[in-house]
Every structure is written in structure tokens, then in C-alpha cells.
Enzyme design. Structure first.
Site, PDB file in Angstrom:
ATOM      1  N   PHE A 239      -0.584   3.937 -13.715  1.00  0.00           N
ATOM      2  CA  PHE A 239      -0.391   1.863 -13.582  1.00  0.00           C
ATOM      3  C   PHE A 239      -0.780   1.643 -12.656  1.00  0.00           C
ATOM      4  O   PHE A 239      -0.083   0.517 -12.227  1.00  0.00           O
ATOM      5  CB  PHE A 239       0.448   1.934 -15.036  1.00  0.00           C
ATOM      6  N   ASN A 287      -7.124   7.083 -18.778  1.00  0.00           N
ATOM      7  CA  ASN A 287      -6.003   6.421 -19.544  1.00  0.00           C
ATOM      8  C   ASN A 287      -4.346   7.558 -18.990  1.00  0.00           C
ATOM      9  O   ASN A 287      -4.971   9.137 -19.181  1.00  0.00           O
ATOM     10  CB  ASN A 287      -6.414   6.817 -21.215  1.00  0.00           C
ATOM     11  N   ASP A 309       4.484   2.518 -13.020  1.00  0.00           N
ATOM     12  CA  ASP A 309       4.859   0.775 -13.681  1.00  0.00           C
ATOM     13  C   ASP A 309       3.660   0.503 -14.648  1.00  0.00           C
ATOM     14  O   ASP A 309       3.285  -0.466 -14.157  1.00  0.00           O
ATOM     15  CB  ASP A 309       4.106  -0.032 -11.964  1.00  0.00           C
ATOM     16  N   CYS A 349       9.106  -3.706 -17.223  1.00  0.00           N
ATOM     17  CA  CYS A 349       9.143  -5.433 -16.669  1.00  0.00           C
ATOM     18  C   CYS A 349       8.778  -6.093 -18.080  1.00  0.00           C
ATOM     19  O   CYS A 349       9.014  -7.217 -18.450  1.00  0.00           O
ATOM     20  CB  CYS A 349       7.475  -5.535 -16.527  1.00  0.00           C
TER      21      CYS A 349
END
Length: 405
Positions: A239, A287, A309, A349
Site C-alpha cells: 500500500f 492488489n 500501511d 489509521c
């Protein structure tokens, strides 16, 4: 108490929350409203016994009916009040960020007593987002004072760009849009890209088309921590977005592979690598779930360190459990792919994934992978995104570095 503001009486439960530090009044916690108002006006919030709790913006369109901006009954909500708040926010950032003040978050909503307002500084450009009606009504005055206060501190601002292109504004009865904010002395004809420097690395920030305000400033010091561990290692950054973790790791690593499903993100990550003359990297558009699954099926041991992340897998409590399964899947696969003694940097997050739940997920993933986790770092967001105790929504970023043994 001789005050002219409408009076909103709230439940004992809400009273406890506010006394505990929270600053939101939900619609179902209101017991009575005395006085007329327009949405976005300031009201006083009182206990059932008539004691003052705070003052804030009311909005009948929102489930968050009142957003408290002050708990001082002596405050007058004039321009001088808001200028003091702006000065407090800037003084705080200059203290905690030091030389990193050039690109940081200047205002972090409720944590700075500006509910629903985000302001990021990317060198000479301010990127703003307004998510509450009360702030939206006074933004011209706020923006003007913000620019003036920065100039008094020696920082020139060329433009303000509004990223109000988020659906949550509809919950406040506000329209979605984005664009340069017209203000005397500011430009509205910039390209939408600016180069910033973070941890010695330069980045192209696209504040018009990039995610959120264009760059995730909250992981600044977590990326520095990763670079310390990545020395001499083969690193997989999942990511990667615009490559921030990957580029920090590449400063010390033997090689870094950066992965993202977005070709646009990968293209920007490549540009950022070229901007810094970094060549020990390759980039994969894929992906992440599928890439990790394929690597696991092929019994590959290509990496000494894996960075996870991901974007927030959940934006509501109702989907927290399914999000936990997603977090567990990628962490479990990463743990299986790493050699004994390898390193894992992993984070969430979403404030709807509290730290306790995130830790339990990691424990479960480690058990399923038949490994142990030796904790190296436990971190949160940078201090320019301060956590206001009592307001859980400001405490959202969980970041861990482990050795997998």
C-alpha cells in the site's frame, strides 16, 4: 449566568462525556433547547441542573448536534478569540515540529478547538478541509487570520486550496467541491503540485488530485523509524501510495519493492524516486492481498522486512469486525512470508480500530503463523496531529515495528 446564547440542556451521560474531555453533543443526548437559532450559530450547553458545560456550534442537520469550541463561560466569540486560537495552534507546531514546520498539519480539528477544520501546510501552500457548518460560516475570517499569523512568523503563503470534496460534508448540509480559495494577495492559478522535503527526502505533492489533502503527514516520524530498521535489508512496502515509506526505507535498504493497486499512485512513487535519484527500488501495480497470497503459495522468502500501511479498512463501528479480518489476513500472510528474525512494520489509521483490538488481532495472527513478535517500536501519529485526551477520534493511528521470531 447572564448570557444571550440559546441554551441546550443535555443528559447526564453527555455531561459525563463533556466533563471527561469530549466536545461533541449527539442529537439523542439533548433534553431541551431554550431559544431560537440558525444552524451554525453558537449555543450554550448546560447540565440538567442548569450548570454551564461549554459553548459550541449547533446544527440540526447533523447527528453531532453541537460541536463545543470552548468550556470557558467568559469567552467572547469575536475575531480576537479565533486569532488567539490560531496563534496557539501555530506556536504549538513551531515548538513540537521545529525544522519540520515547513510541511506539517497546522490545525487538527477538535484537538485545536476548531471542530471539523483541517489545515495542512505544504511549503507555501495551505490545503484546507472544512467538515462543520459553524466553521464554514467563518472560514473567510479564519483563513485571513491564519495567513496573517504565518506571515508575522516569517512564512509566506502563496495559495489556499480547499479539499471539500468529501461526502461527510453532506451530513452537515454542506456541498462538496474543491478549488483555490480566492483571497487578496493569494494565487488561484498554481499547477496543483508542490515539492516538499520530509526526513531529507523530496516529494511531489498533488494537492488537487491526491488522497485527502495530497500527502499523509502523520507518519513522518514513523517513516524515519522504518529507515533505521531497513538498513541492508530487502524490503516490501505494501500500500505504498506515493512511496513515502518505501523511499525512507530505500535510503538504507539493499532493495525496496513498492506495491499499490493504483497505477496513479505507483506513477507518483516512481516520480518521487527519480526526484531523489533513488535506484534501488522496483514498483509493482497489484492488489496487495493477491500479491501476498501468491507469494505465500509459492513459498517465497524474498524479503527481510515487510511494511503494511493500508488505508482505513473501516470508517464506522458497524464494519470494525470485518475490517479486523482484513487486517489479520495481511498481517498473517506477512508473518508467514518473513524469515525468522525478519522485521514487520504494521499500522492502522482507523480510530474505529482501537489499539487494544489491533493488538489482539496481531496476537491472533502471530499464533496462527506460529511465530512470536518481539516489539521494537510502538508509535502513533506525529505531534502535529495531537491526541486530545477524552476525544477518542483524535487517537487514531497505531504503528508497530516487530522482529518476527
Amino acid at each position: 449566568m447572564d448570557r444571550s446564547y440559546p441554551r441546550v440542556t443535555v443528559s447526564k451521560k453527555c455531561e459525563r462525556f463533556i466533563k471527561g474531555g469530549h466536545v461533541w453533543v449527539y442529537h439523542d443526548e439533548i433534553r431541551d433547547i431554550d431559544g431560537s437559532y440558525e444552524n451554525g450559530d453558537i449555543v450554550d450547553v448546560l447540565t440538567e441542573k442548569g450548570r454551564y458545560l461549554g459553548s459550541g456550534y449547533i446544527n440540526d442537520n447533523s447527528k453531532i448536534r453541537v460541536r463545543i469550541i470552548s468550556k470557558n463561560a467568559n469567552d467572547k466569540f469575536d475575531e480576537a478569540f479565533y486569532r488567539r486560537r490560531i496563534d496557539y495552534a501555530l506556536d504549538y507546531r513551531m515548538t513540537v515540529m521545529g525544522e519540520d514546520f515547513s510541511s506539517c498539519r497546522l490545525i487538527f480539528g477538535e484537538a485545536d478547538s476548531f471542530p471539523g477544520l483541517t489545515v495542512d501546510k505544504f511549503e507555501n501552500v495551505l490545503v484546507t478541509q472544512v467538515l462543520s457548518l459553524g466553521i464554514d460560516r467563518i472560514k473567510e475570517m479564519l483563513f485571513r487570520n491564519l495567513v496573517e499569523s504565518l506571515r508575522e512568523r516569517g512564512y509566506t503563503i502563496d495559495a489556499i486550496y480547499e479539499r471539500n470534496d468529501v461526502k461527510v460534508r453532506e451530513l452537515e448540509g454542506l456541498k462538496e467541491y474543491k478549488g483555490f480559495y480566492p483571497m487578496e494577495g493569494l494565487r488561484t492559478d498554481l499547477s496543483g503540485e508542490v515539492i516538499i522535503t520530509e526526513n531529507g527526502i523530496r516529494y511531489n505533492v498533488d494537492y488537487i488530485e491526491g488522497q485527502k489533502t495530497g500527502f499523509f503527514l502523520d507518519q513522518k516520524y514513523n517513516r524515519r523509524a522504518v529507515a533505521k530498521i531497513a538498513r541492508g535489508k530487502r524490503v516490501l512496502d505494501c500500500f505504498t501510495h506515493t512511496g513515502a515509506f518505501a523511499l525512507n526505507a530505500a535510503q538504507t535498504a539493499e532493495h525496496v519493492t513498492a506495491v499499490d493497486i493504483s497505477q496513479t499512485a505507483i506513477d507518483m512513487a516512481k516520480r518521487n524516486a527519480e526526484l531523489n535519484g533513488i535506484t534501488n527500488m522496483d514498483f509493482v501495480t497489484a492488489n496487495v492481498f493477491e500479491l501476498l497470497t501468491q507469494a505465500e503459495n509459492e513459498h517465497r522468502r524474498d524479503w527481510d522486512m515487510i511494511i503494511l500501511d493500508p488505508p482505513a479498512f473501516t470508517k464506522s463501528r458497524s464494519t470494525a469486525r470485518s475490517a479486523e479480518r482484513g487486517y489479520k489476513e495481511i498481517n498473517l500472510k506477512a508473518m508467514k512470508l518473513l524469515p525468522r528474525g525478519g522485521y514487520l512494520a504494521t499500522c492502522s489509521c482507523s480510530h474505529f480500530m482501537p489499539d487494544e483490538q489491533f493488538r489482539k488481532m496481531l496476537i491472533s495472527a502471530a499464533a496462527d503463523a506460529n511465530v512470536s513478535l518481539r516489539q521494537i517500536e510502538c508509535r502513533q501519529q506525529g505531534p502535529d496531529h495531537p491526541i486530545l485526551w477524552g476525544v477518542d477520534e483524535t487517537d487514531y493511528l497505531k504503528f508497530y515495528i516487530f522482529q518476527v521470531v
